[in-house]
Structures are given as structure tokens and as C-alpha cells.
Design a protein around this motif. Sequence first.
Motif, PDB file in Angstrom:
ATOM      1  N   LEU A 161      23.729  33.582  46.176  1.00 36.69           N
ATOM      2  CA  LEU A 161      24.290  32.965  47.364  1.00 36.69           C
ATOM      3  C   LEU A 161      24.670  31.758  47.309  1.00 36.69           C
ATOM      4  O   LEU A 161      26.146  31.496  46.955  1.00 36.69           O
ATOM      5  CB  LEU A 161      22.961  33.046  48.205  1.00 36.69           C
ATOM      6  N   VAL A 162      24.692  30.954  46.037  1.00 39.78           N
ATOM      7  CA  VAL A 162      24.606  30.446  45.604  1.00 39.78           C
ATOM      8  C   VAL A 162      26.257  30.339  44.563  1.00 39.78           C
ATOM      9  O   VAL A 162      27.133  29.441  45.229  1.00 39.78           O
ATOM     10  CB  VAL A 162      23.746  28.963  44.554  1.00 39.78           C
ATOM     11  N   LEU A 163      25.983  30.757  43.403  1.00 39.06           N
ATOM     12  CA  LEU A 163      27.433  31.301  42.562  1.00 39.06           C
ATOM     13  C   LEU A 163      28.126  31.687  43.221  1.00 39.06           C
ATOM     14  O   LEU A 163      29.262  31.463  42.762  1.00 39.06           O
ATOM     15  CB  LEU A 163      26.684  31.470  41.838  1.00 39.06           C
ATOM     16  N   LEU A 164      27.872  32.251  44.548  1.00 36.70           N
ATOM     17  CA  LEU A 164      29.135  34.235  44.157  1.00 36.70           C
ATOM     18  C   LEU A 164      29.841  33.456  46.156  1.00 36.70           C
ATOM     19  O   LEU A 164      30.482  34.011  46.578  1.00 36.70           O
ATOM     20  CB  LEU A 164      28.481  34.771  44.314  1.00 36.70           C
ATOM     21  N   ASP A 165      28.783  32.180  46.545  1.00 36.12           N
ATOM     22  CA  ASP A 165      29.428  31.637  48.401  1.00 36.12           C
ATOM     23  C   ASP A 165      29.127  33.159  48.951  1.00 36.12           C
ATOM     24  O   ASP A 165      30.112  33.393  49.959  1.00 36.12           O
ATOM     25  CB  ASP A 165      30.637  31.297  47.676  1.00 36.12           C
ATOM     26  N   LEU A 166      28.218  34.349  48.873  1.00 40.08           N
ATOM     27  CA  LEU A 166      28.091  35.166  49.533  1.00 40.08           C
ATOM     28  C   LEU A 166      26.805  34.773  50.814  1.00 40.08           C
ATOM     29  O   LEU A 166      25.643  35.708  49.866  1.00 40.08           O
ATOM     30  CB  LEU A 166      27.958  36.669  49.223  1.00 40.08           C
ATOM     31  N   GLY A 167      26.871  34.667  51.832  1.00 38.52           N
ATOM     32  CA  GLY A 167      25.729  34.244  52.737  1.00 38.52           C
ATOM     33  C   GLY A 167      25.446  35.834  52.614  1.00 38.52           C
ATOM     34  O   GLY A 167      23.900  35.704  53.383  1.00 38.52           O
ATOM     35  N   VAL A 168      25.659  36.867  52.897  1.00 37.17           N
ATOM     36  CA  VAL A 168      25.297  38.512  53.135  1.00 37.17           C
ATOM     37  C   VAL A 168      24.149  38.485  51.957  1.00 37.17           C
ATOM     38  O   VAL A 168      22.799  39.191  52.422  1.00 37.17           O
ATOM     39  CB  VAL A 168      25.904  39.361  53.398  1.00 37.17           C
ATOM     40  N   LEU A 169      24.473  37.723  51.261  1.00 35.73           N
ATOM     41  CA  LEU A 169      22.993  37.934  50.066  1.00 35.73           C
ATOM     42  C   LEU A 169      21.795  37.118  50.589  1.00 35.73           C
ATOM     43  O   LEU A 169      20.482  37.436  50.052  1.00 35.73           O
ATOM     44  CB  LEU A 169      23.407  37.595  48.859  1.00 35.73           C
ATOM     45  N   GLY A 170      22.216  36.181  51.542  1.00 37.13           N
ATOM     46  CA  GLY A 170      20.536  35.005  51.802  1.00 37.13           C
ATOM     47  C   GLY A 170      19.646  36.467  52.789  1.00 37.13           C
ATOM     48  O   GLY A 170      18.590  36.425  52.907  1.00 37.13           O
ATOM     49  N   ALA A 171      20.069  37.383  53.003  1.00 37.91           N
ATOM     50  CA  ALA A 171      19.888  38.449  53.679  1.00 37.91           C
ATOM     51  C   ALA A 171      18.536  39.448  53.326  1.00 37.91           C
ATOM     52  O   ALA A 171      17.545  40.268  53.014  1.00 37.91           O
ATOM     53  CB  ALA A 171      20.379  39.789  54.528  1.00 37.91           C
ATOM     54  N   VAL A 172      18.852  39.467  52.058  1.00 39.69           N
ATOM     55  CA  VAL A 172      18.097  39.608  50.766  1.00 39.69           C
ATOM     56  C   VAL A 172      16.375  38.648  50.503  1.00 39.69           C
ATOM     57  O   VAL A 172      15.175  39.915  50.154  1.00 39.69           O
ATOM     58  CB  VAL A 172      18.426  39.782  49.388  1.00 39.69           C
TER      59      VAL A 172
END
Length: 129
Positions: A94-105
Motif C-alpha cells: 500500500l505504501v510503495l504502490l499507493d493503492l488503497g485497495v490493498l488495505g482490504a487484504v
Amino acid sequence: MTSGSQGWRWAAGAAGLGALAVALGAFGAHALEDAVPPGRLETWRTGALYHLVHSLAGVAAGVLAAVSSSRMSLWAARLFVAGVVLFSGSLYALVLLDLGVLGAVAPLGGGAFIAGWTLLAVGLWKRSR
């Protein structure tokens, strides 16, 4: 392969994850400090903290499985490792790719952590009887 021999392997793998936790914590503290917003840096720190704590828990559960042939401890070690990959891994991504959707994992990893602690507690309780 017995629970005992598998326990040593899971403990060794968790120890390797511990080394990685220290390296990634240092990376976050030094390389990311000026590269990401403070909130994201805090997310990285959370991932590194849970990574390190659960690496240690995985080592302990793996060693316990090795010396006692406890299947519950073996499963606890597996769940701690899975939790590190899912929880901490998703926060790092999430930090490196700035993809908020990864927070769902992350909650899947948190569930693995909780299940690991529960199995470890039940296994230890049973051994005390």
C-alpha cells in the motif's frame, strides 16, 4: 514429515522473516522518510512492527511444535507466517504502490494472527493438563 521436523522448518522460516522485518523497518526509517507522506510512513511502521512481533511468535510456535510434536503449535506457526505475508505485506505494498485497495487484504492477515494466537493458547492450555 512429522510435526516436530516441520516445526523446525517453520521456526527457521519465521526467523528469516524476522531478519527481513528489521531490514524493512530500517528501509522505512531511512529511505522512505522523505519519499512518502507521514501517514504512509506510519502505515509502514505498523507493518514492520507486526511483522517483527509475529516473526518472533512464529519462531516460538515452530520451536514448540518441534519439541512437543504439537500440531496446534505447528498450525499457529503457519498462521503467523501467513499473517505476516498478508497483513504486513499488504501494508508495505500500500505504501510503495499507493493503492488503497490493498488495505482490504490487511484484515485477512489480522485474522490469521488472531487464529495463530488462539491455536497457540489452546495448545499450551492442553499441554498444561
